[in-house]
Design a protein around this motif. Structure first.
Motif, mmCIF file in Angstrom:
data_model
loop_
_atom_site.group_PDB
_atom_site.id
_atom_site.type_symbol
_atom_site.label_atom_id
_atom_site.label_comp_id
_atom_site.label_asym_id
_atom_site.label_seq_id
_atom_site.Cartn_x
_atom_site.Cartn_y
_atom_site.Cartn_z
ATOM 1 N N GLN A 1 -2.182 -1.185 7.652
ATOM 2 C CA GLN A 1 -1.935 0.197 7.207
ATOM 3 C C GLN A 1 -0.458 0.448 7.022
ATOM 4 O O GLN A 1 -0.030 1.115 6.061
ATOM 5 C CB GLN A 1 -2.512 1.168 8.226
ATOM 6 N N GLU B 1 -5.233 -3.971 11.975
ATOM 7 C CA GLU B 1 -5.463 -2.855 11.069
ATOM 8 C C GLU B 1 -4.210 -1.993 10.966
ATOM 9 O O GLU B 1 -3.810 -1.545 9.871
ATOM 10 C CB GLU B 1 -6.645 -2.040 11.604
ATOM 11 N N GLU C 1 -15.691 -2.096 8.171
ATOM 12 C CA GLU C 1 -14.813 -1.346 7.273
ATOM 13 C C GLU C 1 -15.614 -0.388 6.413
ATOM 14 O O GLU C 1 -15.290 0.795 6.282
ATOM 15 C CB GLU C 1 -14.044 -2.323 6.381
ATOM 16 N N ILE D 1 -7.889 1.996 16.466
ATOM 17 C CA ILE D 1 -7.547 1.057 15.398
ATOM 18 C C ILE D 1 -6.965 -0.208 16.006
ATOM 19 O O ILE D 1 -6.136 -0.144 16.917
ATOM 20 C CB ILE D 1 -6.519 1.700 14.441
#
Lengths: 329, 208
Positions: free
Chosen positions: A288, A284, A267, A280
């Motif tokens: 998000q 993740e 990260e 991604i």
């Protein structure tokens, strides 16, 4: 290397010692002492043959221990598995046709040793014996009773008759020849045995294999069944660990433990670099998406904002990829 | 002129049973002192003649193969050499049927009886070499005798049996001398009659 896989074990040490010395003198390298079990098999099986024999054995001679189980009642439990864990080689001696069939098809053993000195009211059938050969079980011919010939020639006649039958039915494959000699007098040298096998119709090469390679494969297979994993993999020597390799591994471990969470490191790197080229992960994505929703909820009053995370669609030049290397460009 | 093809079988006469001594009480003591190797390779009775061996082979072939088998081998069967000291023999037979003679030897369990009233002595006839010429059979016999002496020496490991070994060495040398003589004789006198021929080591094949 010549093998004689059937020397009956008896408590008479003097006679046995003589027989073993005589076999070594004749040129055999490996001999299996045989213990016979008939009828009810006891629950706890112990090896009846003492492991270091109570007398001196010629140094060139390897002594194995074998168990022969007489099969007369196929419904009986013979505990073949527990026998095979104690003895080096397990042989079956069927007395009826049904037992022979079962021994060929079902029972777990290394060797089928039919008593060839008596007359059987049935033929050996190729279809029956071929199953056993498929499973890697060999057939044994014992010449001892024919040599001593104590009953006026009947045992010799039956031996020759049955041996030729057996060789015919197996097409000469998977045959081993051993002595079954209760006295040293009934033993013969490997070359003489091969000559006898040739006269019975086995052929010179097959005859040689019958006292050497086939017999060895019986011993090796039995050992593999007993010791190895799944009858296939056997660790003979595990080896020692390389010192430098061990140190390197330790160093790597220390490094890993310092930066405990791999994801965290990634990260941080991603933040530093900005938009990472690597796709991604789903987790993740969810994170998000949740973040975006929360932000949306915060910023609902000023304006409705549509946030959508898009996967960067990877579109390669598919034509170029499909073509073989030589045709590109 | 095509000559008749023969096979020469080099045979060891082995004695698997322990030595029978006169008094029962000394049997165990004597067994302890004599190693197995020498007991198995012990000398045959001195009055064993080649014709005794031929006769017993013929009897055995008659028993195993009947008149047909005996007819096939009887023309060519001949014991070329028999040493009672080393219990070694060289048997000649025709090439086509040597397996018949070989199996007859393999199925033998006792020594040919010399006289009517002595008890049969159990023995094992081991064929140690099959060769096309008698020369190779002789060479093999000498090689094996040497090896046996070396093994007996090693088995003992000490000098306590120097006398026995000296005797055996002498015997080995005699054997060599015999072969040398045989060669000369074979070259010079090829017109030996069959009876004389039987007792000599003949390096040339009497092909006719």
């Amino acid at each position: 290397m010549y093998y004689d896989l059937n020397v009956p074990y008896s408590a008479n040490n003097r006679e046995l010692q003589r027989t073993l010395a005589f076999l070594a003198e004749l040129g055999y390298n490996s001999v299996a002492l045989d213990h016979t079990v008939s009828g009810q098999v006891p629950a706890n099986i112990t090896n009846q043959i003492p492991s270091p024999l109570p007398f001196s054995v010629p140094a060139s001679l390897q002594v194995l221990r074998r168990c022969t189980v007489h099969l007369s009642d196929p419904s009986q439990n013979h505990r073949l598995n527990s026998i095979s864990s104690v003895y080096d080689v397990v042989a079956l001696r069927p007395t009826t046709e049904k037992c022979l069939m079962l021994a060929c098809q079902a029972f777990e053993c290394d060797l089928i040793s039919v008593d060839l000195s008596i007359r059987y009211p049935f033929y050996f059938k190729h279809t029956t014996l071929a199953v056993a050969l498929q499973r890697g079980i060999k057939f044994e011919i014992c010449y001892g009773p024919g040599i001593l010939n104590s009953d006026g020639g009947a045992s010799r006649r039956n031996l020759i008759s049955n041996a030729t039958q057996l060789i015919r039915a197996t097409r000469g494959r998977g045959i081993i020849v051993s002595s079954e000699a209760r006295r040293a007098l009934a033993c013969r040298g490997p070359a003489d045995v091969i000559n006898m096998a040739v006269l019975w119709g086995l052929g010179q090469e097959r005859g040689v294999e019958a006292v050497s390679r086939e017999a060895r494969s019986v011993v090796m297979q039995a050992e593999m069944k007993r010791r190895s994993y799944g009858g296939v993999v056997d660790v003979v020597y595990g080896g020692e660990r390389n010192e430098t390799l061990v140190q390197e591994e330790n160093a790597a471990k220390v490094k890993q433990s310092r930066s405990k969470r791999k994801a965290e490191v990634l990260e941080n790197q991603g933040e530093e670099v900005g938009d990472s080229p690597r796709p991604i992960s789903k987790r993740e994505q969810k994170r998000q998406a949740k973040k975006a929703r929360l932000e949306n909820a915060k910023a609902q009053e000023p304006q409705a904002k549509n946030v959508s995370v898009e996967e960067p669609a990877v579109e390669g030049d598919s034509h170029a990829q499909l073509l073989p290397n030589g045709y590109v460009g | 002129m095509v000559r008749i093809k023969y096979r020469y079988l080099l045979v060891h006469i082995l004695y698997p049973d322990p030595v029978e001594s006169e008094s029962r009480s000394t049997t165990r003591a004597s067994d302890k002192s004599i190693p197995d190797l020498i007991q198995f390779h012990r000398p045959s009775p001195g009055d064993l003649q080649p014709q005794h061996l031929v006769r017993s082979i013929r009897d055995q072939v008659l028993l195993l193969y009947g008149d047909y088998g005996l007819g096939l081998i009887s023309a060519s069967l001949n014991v070329k050499y028999l040493s009672t000291a080393t219990s070694t023999a060289i048997v000649r037979c025709s090439r086509a049927h040597f397996r018949i003679v070989w199996s007859a030897l393999a199925f033998m369990t006792q020594l040919p009886r010399i006289s009517k009233h002595d008890s049969p002595q159990p023995c094992v006839m081991q064929v140690v070499r099959v060769s096309g010429t008698i020369k190779k059979a002789e060479e093999e016999a000498i090689r094996r005798a040497r090896a046996a002496i070396l093994r007996a020496k090693r088995g003992n490991g000490d000098g306590s049996t120097d006398n026995v070994i000296g005797m055996l060495d002498q015997l080995d040398d005699d054997n060599l001398g015999l072969v040398g003589r045989g060669k000369k004789k074979g070259n010079a006198g090829s017109d030996l009659s069959d009876e004389e021929d039987e007792l000599e080591m003949d390096s040339e094949e009497d092909g006719d």
